[in-house]
Scaffold this motif. Structure first.
Motif, PDB file in Angstrom:
ATOM      1  N   ALA A 310       0.834  -1.209   0.000  1.00 40.46           N
ATOM      2  CA  ALA A 310       0.000   0.000   0.000  1.00 40.46           C
ATOM      3  C   ALA A 310       0.864   1.252   0.000  1.00 40.46           C
ATOM      4  N   ALA A 311       1.941   1.236   0.807  1.00 41.45           N
ATOM      5  CA  ALA A 311       2.867   2.369   0.810  1.00 41.45           C
ATOM      6  C   ALA A 311       3.610   2.483  -0.515  1.00 41.45           C
ATOM      7  N   THR A 312       3.929   1.342  -1.142  1.00 42.86           N
ATOM      8  CA  THR A 312       4.594   1.364  -2.453  1.00 42.86           C
ATOM      9  C   THR A 312       3.707   2.044  -3.494  1.00 42.86           C
ATOM     10  N   LYS A 313       2.447   1.645  -3.552  1.00 42.14           N
ATOM     11  CA  LYS A 313       1.523   2.249  -4.518  1.00 42.14           C
ATOM     12  C   LYS A 313       1.340   3.740  -4.239  1.00 42.14           C
ATOM     13  N   ALA A 314       1.199   4.085  -2.957  1.00 46.84           N
ATOM     14  CA  ALA A 314       0.993   5.494  -2.609  1.00 46.84           C
ATOM     15  C   ALA A 314       2.185   6.345  -3.018  1.00 46.84           C
ATOM     16  N   TRP A 315       3.401   5.862  -2.752  1.00 47.99           N
ATOM     17  CA  TRP A 315       4.600   6.646  -3.063  1.00 47.99           C
ATOM     18  C   TRP A 315       4.740   6.867  -4.560  1.00 47.99           C
ATOM     19  N   TYR A 316       4.655   5.820  -5.351  1.00 42.52           N
ATOM     20  CA  TYR A 316       4.902   5.959  -6.784  1.00 42.52           C
ATOM     21  C   TYR A 316       3.759   6.694  -7.484  1.00 42.52           C
ATOM     22  N   SER A 352      10.903   5.693  -0.387  1.00 38.06           N
ATOM     23  CA  SER A 352       9.478   5.358  -0.420  1.00 38.06           C
ATOM     24  C   SER A 352       8.959   4.796   0.893  1.00 38.06           C
ATOM     25  N   HIS A 353       9.820   4.126   1.689  1.00 40.78           N
ATOM     26  CA  HIS A 353       9.326   3.442   2.875  1.00 40.78           C
ATOM     27  C   HIS A 353      10.115   3.776   4.145  1.00 40.78           C
ATOM     28  N   SER A 354      11.435   3.661   4.086  1.00 35.49           N
ATOM     29  CA  SER A 354      12.234   3.739   5.315  1.00 35.49           C
ATOM     30  C   SER A 354      12.120   5.096   5.990  1.00 35.49           C
ATOM     31  N   ILE A 355      12.244   6.176   5.226  1.00 33.20           N
ATOM     32  CA  ILE A 355      12.222   7.501   5.836  1.00 33.20           C
ATOM     33  C   ILE A 355      10.844   7.811   6.427  1.00 33.20           C
ATOM     34  N   LEU A 356       9.780   7.317   5.775  1.00 35.10           N
ATOM     35  CA  LEU A 356       8.438   7.499   6.325  1.00 35.10           C
ATOM     36  C   LEU A 356       8.261   6.683   7.593  1.00 35.10           C
ATOM     37  N   GLY A 357       8.776   5.446   7.613  1.00 35.71           N
ATOM     38  CA  GLY A 357       8.667   4.628   8.809  1.00 35.71           C
ATOM     39  C   GLY A 357       9.426   5.207   9.983  1.00 35.71           C
ATOM     40  N   ILE A 358      10.634   5.717   9.752  1.00 30.22           N
ATOM     41  CA  ILE A 358      11.407   6.323  10.841  1.00 30.22           C
ATOM     42  C   ILE A 358      10.732   7.598  11.333  1.00 30.22           C
ATOM     43  N   VAL A 387       1.893   1.457  15.111  1.00 35.94           N
ATOM     44  CA  VAL A 387       3.112   0.692  15.371  1.00 35.94           C
ATOM     45  C   VAL A 387       3.291  -0.393  14.315  1.00 35.94           C
ATOM     46  N   PHE A 388       2.203  -1.070  13.982  1.00 38.05           N
ATOM     47  CA  PHE A 388       2.269  -2.109  12.953  1.00 38.05           C
ATOM     48  C   PHE A 388       2.680  -1.523  11.605  1.00 38.05           C
ATOM     49  N   PHE A 389       2.176  -0.346  11.285  1.00 44.05           N
ATOM     50  CA  PHE A 389       2.525   0.303  10.020  1.00 44.05           C
ATOM     51  C   PHE A 389       4.010   0.644   9.979  1.00 44.05           C
ATOM     52  N   VAL A 390       4.573   1.073  11.102  1.00 43.16           N
ATOM     53  CA  VAL A 390       6.010   1.354  11.163  1.00 43.16           C
ATOM     54  C   VAL A 390       6.813   0.081  10.901  1.00 43.16           C
ATOM     55  N   VAL A 391       6.444  -1.004  11.555  1.00 45.34           N
ATOM     56  CA  VAL A 391       7.143  -2.279  11.357  1.00 45.34           C
ATOM     57  C   VAL A 391       7.038  -2.729   9.906  1.00 45.34           C
ATOM     58  N   ALA A 392       5.843  -2.584   9.317  1.00 49.01           N
ATOM     59  CA  ALA A 392       5.652  -3.000   7.930  1.00 49.01           C
ATOM     60  C   ALA A 392       6.501  -2.171   6.976  1.00 49.01           C
ATOM     61  N   LEU A 393       6.584  -0.873   7.204  1.00 47.22           N
ATOM     62  CA  LEU A 393       7.349  -0.008   6.306  1.00 47.22           C
ATOM     63  C   LEU A 393       8.846  -0.283   6.373  1.00 47.22           C
TER      64      LEU A 393
END
Length: 675
Positions: A310-316, A352-358, A387-393
């Motif tokens: 979901a985060a991949t689709k949102a970012w691109y 796309s993911h790591s910086i948003l999760g941090i 919290v789950f979204f952070v772990v997933a990202l």
């Protein structure tokens, strides 16, 4: 004869399709993907299928027709990732296609094994459109063209073909990125505008939510999580939550504590995942469908995978609309079982993911520090979705990386990543690479060699964007990070009440700004001026300059050691004499780091192409970003390295990732390889 310019004037696949159609015969032509296969028993049904859609429907009476049919994904049992993609794809090519056809009437051509009226396709521009960029999702534009000319795309379950889907994490993410970028380009196309003008309201909603609306929903999902976390951060840090908890109004307490997060967001995801259970239950029964959902979705980490995608689709989708530059991404369609090293995962998913999760993790940390939760467990239980979204990202690519928790491989990854982070790019290498005969490959080689080249490539992506785009679409969404800076300053002020020198939030922010200025100055002095070729002055002056250039690194290193030692001594004295607390120092350090990164980020946004031409002008920004990226890399990698100490965890991951036969053979092969 050598013609000028590139020989591909459009997208490659539609160009090939529209060129090949002139060599076909008959009334119907089929577009089959390269990863599909036919079955003999299904071929026996084709005369009945074609007769019902083409022979019995003259072109002049019904308009051009696209006839599609179902697909059977035969790679579902290869691995857990293949099972996830099979579940998603099977739902789309069966139940979803039937509903899009009847009753919604908004089915188009999606690249599946659809049959076209050959005459209509040849006279209406082919089975797809081939303009570069805008027609990245070339297949659906063939369906748009038929429907705009009075035709219709139908769905049938009479026949089916086999289909193999991607089985590797990198392949799947690349495929999802390509689809998201294609849908972003659709929103800018004339075809979608013309369809929207002709639809009634209900049909328009059906069309929207069955195409680009799905990707708008993913962007909204990420935005909701961000808004929810920052809202609760503000409520906790300002002391509102404490006042609410002390209130006698139970309804007010429930409203504040349950804002945004809770069962609503989980219910939304649950409905999306349960749709696959319903579609499977129609074909194989409710019991087997529920067991398959429990095994493949829940026990093997399917929820992690779909949250990550979901985060991949949102970012691109978002980045294509903001930055443009959509391009075809080849997935390879191969049986990918190779292990991706940490550097590849870091570069692929950082933006796309790591910086948003941090960022979400830091916001949650500020929220927890300023909240009234008694234990960390109570906080995680109440804020489970975030919290789950952070772990997933942050950690999903490692969970689904073959041998991702092998200790020896992880140790090698850490060494290779550290070397890559410290490598320097040759001056002007990126600018010259962009003028190479194969600039894409040359730039990729430079980025693979040194962090600096990769960082310059990433930061220069918006160099040619208009000023309005930079301000309203790039800079404005990043204003939220100032709220994170404010939150850490508030925490520092709150912790200072336990010391001899209490400061307010405004003073704490001013201290962070002063520390940021000092940090910029120290980095500038420590980095030194770049070497320049200076002539003249005679032999004596030339020898002096040579000695100066020789000892410059030594002096810079000595300066760093002296400054670091003095800073540690000063901090130790402040702690001993209780001028500040350790919690206050940590909060001020994070506030300083965030505002330093934000200021340099803004500088790079408005730097234009100067970064590519001469990176030495941005030495301070480069050092700040390098330290920030190094910090994120360590935060991501340290838990992976810690889990890698558990030998049974790697075997458990292999068993969950692959089917039982392949995983057992893989474990035996690894054992003999180590022997």
């Amino acid at each position: 004869v050598a013609l000028p310019g590139p020989f591909l004037v459009g997208e490659a696949k539609p160009c090939n399709q529209n060129h090949a159609i002139i060599f076909t015969r008959g009334e119907a032509v089929q577009a089959v993907d390269m990863n599909q296969a036919g079955y003999f028993e299904e071929a026996l049904k084709l005369p009945f299928f074609l007769g019902g859609h083409f022979a019995d429907r003259p072109l002049g009476e019904t308009g051009p027709t696209i006839a599609g049919h179902r697909e059977h994904v035969f790679t579902a049992d290869v691995s857990s990732l293949a099972a996830f993609m099979s579940t998603q794809e099977s739902l789309f090519v069966t139940a979803t296609q039937r509903v899009l056809d009847v009753p919604l009437g908004v089915r188009f051509h999606y690249g599946h094994p659809d049959f076209f009226h050959r005459t209509a396709a040849m006279t209406n521009g082919g089975v797809s459109k081939a303009s570069k960029g805008i027609n990245l999702s070339e297949d659906i534009f063939g369906g748009f063209g038929f429907v705009l000319r009075g035709g219709r795309a139908t769905q049938s379950d009479v026949v089916q073909v086999g289909k193999g889907k991607d089985v590797g994490m990198a392949q799947i993410s690349t495929f999802q990125a390509k689809i998201a970028m294609g849908n972003a380009e659709q929103t800018l196309s004339r075809d979608v505008f013309r369809l929207g003008c002709q639809h009634d309201f209900v049909t328009h909603l059906s069309f929207f939510y069955s195409s680009v609306g799905h990707f708008v929903l993913q962007v909204g999902l990420v935005a909701v999580v961000l808004a929810g976390v920052y809202s609760k951060l503000f409520i906790a840090v300002r002391g509102i939550q404490g006042a609410v908890d002390d209130s006698d109004d139970a309804a007010l307490r429930d409203a504040i504590n349950g804002v945004v997060f809770g069962s609503q967001l989980l219910g939304l995801y649950g409905l999306i995942l349960l749709a696959s259970v319903v579609a499977k239950a129609v074909e194989i029964g409710l019991g087997p469908a529920l067991l398959g959902f429990l095994e493949k979705m829940l026990l093997r980490g399917g929820v992690l995978f779909f949250a990550f995608q979901a985060a991949t689709k949102a970012w691109y989708f978002h980045s294509t609309i903001v930055y443009g530059k959509a391009a075809y991404l080849a997935t390879g369609r191969g049986f990918d079982i190779t292990r991706a090293d940490f550097k590849d995962i870091f570069t692929r998913y950082f933006a796309s993911h790591s910086i948003l999760g941090i960022e979400l993790a830091l916001a949650l940390a500020v929220y927890y520090a300023g909240s009234t939760y008694s234990t960390l467990l109570a906080f995680v239980r109440n804020e489970f979705v975030a919290v789950f979204f952070v772990v997933a990202l942050v950690w999903t690519p490692f969970v689904f990386n073959p041998d991702g928790f092998d200790y020896f491989s992880a140790a090698k990854d850490l060494e290779a990543w550290s070397t890559w982070m410290g490598a320097r790019a040759p001056p002007g290498a990126l600018a010259s690479a962009k003028k190479d005969t194969d600039p894409k490959k040359r730039v990729a080689d430079l980025a693979n060699h040194a962090w600096e080249s990769w960082w310059m490539t990433k930061e220069s992506a918006i160099a040619d964007r208009p000023l309005g785009t930079k301000i309203f679409l790039v800079l404005a969404p990043r204003f939220r990070r100032l709220l994170l800076f404010w939150g850490f300053a508030q925490l520092a002020a709150a912790r200072s009440t336990k010391t001899r020198v209490a400061v307010g939030p405004t003073v704490a922010m001013l201290i962070a700004l002063v520390l940021t200025t000092v940090l910029f100055g120290l980095v500038h002095v420590a980095n030194g001026r770049p070497k320049t070729s200076r002539g003249g002055g005679g032999a004596i002056l030339g020898a002096a300059r040579a000695r100066h250039d020789t000892f410059r690194p030594v002096r810079a290193r000595a300066f760093k050691y002296v400054v670091t030692g003095a800073a540690l001594l000063a901090l130790g004295l402040l702690l001993v004499f209780e001028v500040v607390t350790l919690a206050e120092l940590v909060a001020l350090a994070f506030a300083t780091a965030i505002i330093a990164f934000y200021v340099t980020d803004v500088l790079l946004i408005f730097s234009g192409t100067a970064l590519v031409k001469d990176a030495t002008q941005f030495a301070v920004a480069r050092k700040i970003h390098q330290a920030f990226h190094f910090f994120i890399g360590l935060v991501v990698f340290i838990p992976i390295l810690a889990i890698s100490f558990l030998p049974w965890f790697a075997e458990l991951q292999t068993r969950c990732l692959w089917n039982i036969d392949f995983s057992s053979r893989l474990n035996v092969a690894k054992f003999f390889a180590r022997q």
